[in-house]
Design an enzyme around this catalytic site. Structure first.
Site, PDB file in Angstrom:
ATOM      1  N   SER A 158     -38.839 -16.439 -13.006  1.00  0.00           N
ATOM      2  CA  SER A 158     -39.093 -15.673 -11.774  1.00  0.00           C
ATOM      3  C   SER A 158     -40.462 -14.999 -11.855  1.00  0.00           C
ATOM      4  CB  SER A 158     -38.014 -14.592 -11.638  1.00  0.00           C
ATOM      5  OG  SER A 158     -38.421 -13.563 -10.755  1.00  0.00           O
TER       6      SER A 158
ATOM      7  N   TYR B  56     -32.709  -7.411 -13.410  1.00  0.00           N
ATOM      8  CA  TYR B  56     -33.157  -8.782 -13.125  1.00  0.00           C
ATOM      9  C   TYR B  56     -34.467  -9.079 -13.863  1.00  0.00           C
ATOM     10  CZ  TYR B  56     -34.359 -12.805 -10.095  1.00  0.00           C
ATOM     11  OH  TYR B  56     -34.682 -14.050  -9.601  1.00  0.00           O
TER      12      TYR B  56
HETATM   13  P1  NAP Z   1     -28.518 -18.064  -4.646  1.00  0.00           P
HETATM   14  O1  NAP Z   1     -28.797 -18.637  -3.307  1.00  0.00           O
HETATM   15  O2  NAP Z   1     -27.925 -16.700  -4.770  1.00  0.00           O
HETATM   16  O3  NAP Z   1     -27.615 -19.104  -5.489  1.00  0.00           O
HETATM   17  C1  NAP Z   1     -27.262 -18.744  -6.783  1.00  0.00           C
HETATM   18  C2  NAP Z   1     -26.251 -19.768  -7.272  1.00  0.00           C
HETATM   19  O4  NAP Z   1     -25.811 -19.394  -8.592  1.00  0.00           O
HETATM   20  C3  NAP Z   1     -25.008 -19.827  -6.382  1.00  0.00           C
HETATM   21  O5  NAP Z   1     -24.559 -21.167  -6.251  1.00  0.00           O
HETATM   22  C4  NAP Z   1     -24.014 -19.009  -7.183  1.00  0.00           C
HETATM   23  O6  NAP Z   1     -22.676 -19.362  -6.953  1.00  0.00           O
HETATM   24  C5  NAP Z   1     -24.386 -19.419  -8.595  1.00  0.00           C
HETATM   25  N1  NAP Z   1     -23.825 -18.489  -9.587  1.00  0.00           N
HETATM   26  C6  NAP Z   1     -23.980 -17.146  -9.655  1.00  0.00           C
HETATM   27  N2  NAP Z   1     -23.292 -16.657 -10.700  1.00  0.00           N
HETATM   28  C7  NAP Z   1     -22.686 -17.707 -11.307  1.00  0.00           C
HETATM   29  C8  NAP Z   1     -21.822 -17.860 -12.438  1.00  0.00           C
HETATM   30  N3  NAP Z   1     -21.438 -16.802 -13.168  1.00  0.00           N
HETATM   31  N4  NAP Z   1     -21.389 -19.104 -12.764  1.00  0.00           N
HETATM   32  C9  NAP Z   1     -21.749 -20.173 -12.017  1.00  0.00           C
HETATM   33  N5  NAP Z   1     -22.568 -20.114 -10.927  1.00  0.00           N
HETATM   34  C10 NAP Z   1     -23.014 -18.890 -10.595  1.00  0.00           C
HETATM   35  O7  NAP Z   1     -29.866 -18.001  -5.486  1.00  0.00           O
HETATM   36  P2  NAP Z   1     -31.211 -18.853  -5.368  1.00  0.00           P
HETATM   37  O8  NAP Z   1     -32.192 -18.123  -4.544  1.00  0.00           O
HETATM   38  O9  NAP Z   1     -30.867 -20.289  -5.050  1.00  0.00           O
HETATM   39  O10 NAP Z   1     -31.702 -18.744  -6.886  1.00  0.00           O
HETATM   40  C11 NAP Z   1     -31.357 -19.709  -7.854  1.00  0.00           C
HETATM   41  C12 NAP Z   1     -32.080 -19.302  -9.124  1.00  0.00           C
HETATM   42  O11 NAP Z   1     -33.468 -19.127  -8.846  1.00  0.00           O
HETATM   43  C13 NAP Z   1     -31.604 -17.962  -9.692  1.00  0.00           C
HETATM   44  O12 NAP Z   1     -31.641 -18.008 -11.105  1.00  0.00           O
HETATM   45  C14 NAP Z   1     -32.656 -16.973  -9.182  1.00  0.00           C
HETATM   46  O13 NAP Z   1     -32.753 -15.830 -10.017  1.00  0.00           O
HETATM   47  C15 NAP Z   1     -33.878 -17.815  -9.269  1.00  0.00           C
HETATM   48  N6  NAP Z   1     -34.997 -17.403  -8.428  1.00  0.00           N
HETATM   49  C16 NAP Z   1     -34.834 -17.261  -7.076  1.00  0.00           C
HETATM   50  C17 NAP Z   1     -35.968 -16.922  -6.310  1.00  0.00           C
HETATM   51  C18 NAP Z   1     -35.903 -16.738  -4.822  1.00  0.00           C
HETATM   52  O14 NAP Z   1     -36.880 -16.177  -4.271  1.00  0.00           O
HETATM   53  N7  NAP Z   1     -34.849 -17.168  -4.141  1.00  0.00           N
HETATM   54  C19 NAP Z   1     -37.204 -16.750  -6.915  1.00  0.00           C
HETATM   55  C20 NAP Z   1     -37.292 -16.870  -8.309  1.00  0.00           C
HETATM   56  C21 NAP Z   1     -36.185 -17.209  -9.045  1.00  0.00           C
HETATM   57  P3  NAP Z   1     -21.734 -18.361  -6.084  1.00  0.00           P
HETATM   58  O15 NAP Z   1     -22.126 -18.566  -4.658  1.00  0.00           O
HETATM   59  O16 NAP Z   1     -20.337 -18.803  -6.408  1.00  0.00           O
HETATM   60  O17 NAP Z   1     -22.028 -16.950  -6.553  1.00  0.00           O
HETATM   61  C1  GCO Z   2     -36.730  -9.434  -5.278  1.00  0.00           C
HETATM   62  C2  GCO Z   2     -36.555 -10.919  -5.151  1.00  0.00           C
HETATM   63  C3  GCO Z   2     -37.227 -11.621  -6.312  1.00  0.00           C
HETATM   64  C4  GCO Z   2     -37.084 -13.109  -6.123  1.00  0.00           C
HETATM   65  C5  GCO Z   2     -37.722 -13.866  -7.228  1.00  0.00           C
HETATM   66  C6  GCO Z   2     -39.191 -13.707  -7.257  1.00  0.00           C
HETATM   67  O1  GCO Z   2     -35.787  -8.699  -4.928  1.00  0.00           O
HETATM   68  O2  GCO Z   2     -37.824  -9.044  -5.700  1.00  0.00           O
HETATM   69  O3  GCO Z   2     -35.177 -11.266  -5.089  1.00  0.00           O
HETATM   70  O4  GCO Z   2     -36.661 -11.200  -7.507  1.00  0.00           O
HETATM   71  O5  GCO Z   2     -35.750 -13.469  -6.096  1.00  0.00           O
HETATM   72  O6  GCO Z   2     -37.120 -13.630  -8.463  1.00  0.00           O
HETATM   73  O7  GCO Z   2     -39.697 -14.646  -8.185  1.00  0.00           O
END
Ligand code: NAP
Ligand code: GCO
Length: 264
Positions: free
Chosen positions: A144, A157
């Site tokens: 992230s 986080y």
């Molecule tokens: P999301 O839409 O919240 O999806 C997260 C997924 O993880 C969901 O399918 C959720 O399932 C699953 N999950 C959560 N806890 C779990 C557990 N204990 N066991 C199995 N599955 C679990 O998140 P996203 O935005 O797609 O993010 C995916 C990854 O990218 C995460 O690691 C997040 O930190 C990272 N990320 C996101 C962003 C962003 O801007 N969106 C940026 C940087 C990094 P449930 O629905 O059942 O909870």
């Molecule tokens: C926040 C956001 C970020 C993004 C991502 C950025 O609240 O700042 O959720 O944490 O999810 O991780 O890279």
């Protein structure tokens, strides 16, 4: 010729019923991989299977809580038996809690660390022995911006994602000699359910202030989409990156390079 193909590979993407995981798994399928994913609840696994089918992808979906080592070990053994040895692991499953640190309970802090840092350790630990037997493996940890930067309300986080960057480097260091490459992808701000609260329209219909802030902080002047991450992930999952190890590839539209646009 550089090989970006994933033909014949088995890819496990955790938490991939929707969001970033779903996009990455779908991209891997189009590059030739067999897709395996999990979610905590059967109804979400079923929803994910239907979404993959609608995209023309035959995925294998299982219920598994990635924080539960016993469930993960049984899950990996079942994949190896029913689908095949795992060639590619994407530790994607993750949660965030946006709470000012001094108001966050230790239990809430631990829950984020459990999913975002302990679980990638548990799943990688379960998958690596099979990769060693195969003589190759690709592990991609979804890091992230918060692997590098802090901000208000995301202490747990940021601690988890900072730790995940170092776990990535340590797996690369410890298992590189077995032809296992472990790298990270550091997405910028991506439009998914996880960030939906940061983009919600205000009661007066105006943009969420954080939405405008992120667009001003991003040289690309937009939020990322899950599809923006697919090409970099295929690169890190393919033979094209066999000499890339311990690296976190930031896919952020330039946020980390930019001081931000001067407020008008
Ligand atoms: P999301 O839409 O919240 O999806 C997260 C997924 O993880 C969901 O399918 C959720 O399932 C699953 N999950 C959560 N806890 C779990 C557990 N204990 N066991 C199995 N599955 C679990 O998140 P996203 O935005 O797609 O993010 C995916 C990854 O990218 C995460 O690691 C997040 O930190 C990272 N990320 C996101 C962003 C962003 O801007 N969106 C940026 C940087 C990094 P449930 O629905 O059942 O909870
Ligand atoms: C926040 C956001 C970020 C993004 C991502 C950025 O609240 O700042 O959720 O944490 O999810 O991780 O890279």
């Amino acid at each position: 010729m550089v090989n970006f193909s994933l033909e014949g590979k088995v890819a496990l993407v955790t938490g991939a019923s929707y969001g970033i995981g779903f996009a990455l798994a779908s991209g891997f399928a189009k590059a030739g991989a067999t897709i395996v994913f999990n979610d905590i609840k059967q109804e979400l696994v079923d929803k994910g299977l239907a979404a993959y089918e609608a995209a023309g992808i035959k995925a294998h979906g299982y219920v598994c809580d990635v924080t539960n080592e016993e469930q993960v070990n049984a899950f990996v053994a079942r994949i190896e038996k029913e689908v095949g040895g795992i060639d590619i692991l994407v530790n994607n499953a993750g949660i965030i809690k946006r709470i000012p640190m001094i108001e966050m309970t230790a239990a809430e802090f631990r829950q984020v660390i459990d999913v975002d840092l302990n679980a990638p350790f548990i799943v990688a630990k379960a998958v690596i022995p099979g990769m060693i037997k195969k003589g190759h493996g690709k592990i991609i940890n979804i890091c992230s911006m918060m692997s590098e930067l802090g901000r208000e309300t995301v202490s747990a986080y940021a601690a988890a994602k900072g730790g995940l960057k170092m776990l990535t480097r340590n797996i690369a260091s410890e298992y590189g000699e077995f032809n296992i490459q472990c790298n990270g992808i550091g997405p910028g701000y991506i439009a998914t359910p996880q960030t939906a609260p940061l983009r919600e329209k205000q009661p007066d219909g105006s943009r969420h202030p954080f939405d405008a802030f992120i667009v001003a902080k991003t040289p690309a002047a937009r939020w990322g989409t899950p599809e923006d991450l697919v090409g970099p992930a295929i690169f890190l999952a393919s033979e094209a990156s066999d000499f890339v190890n311990g690296h976190v590839l930031y896919v952020d539209g330039g946020i980390l390079a930019y001081i931000g646009k001067q407020p008008q």
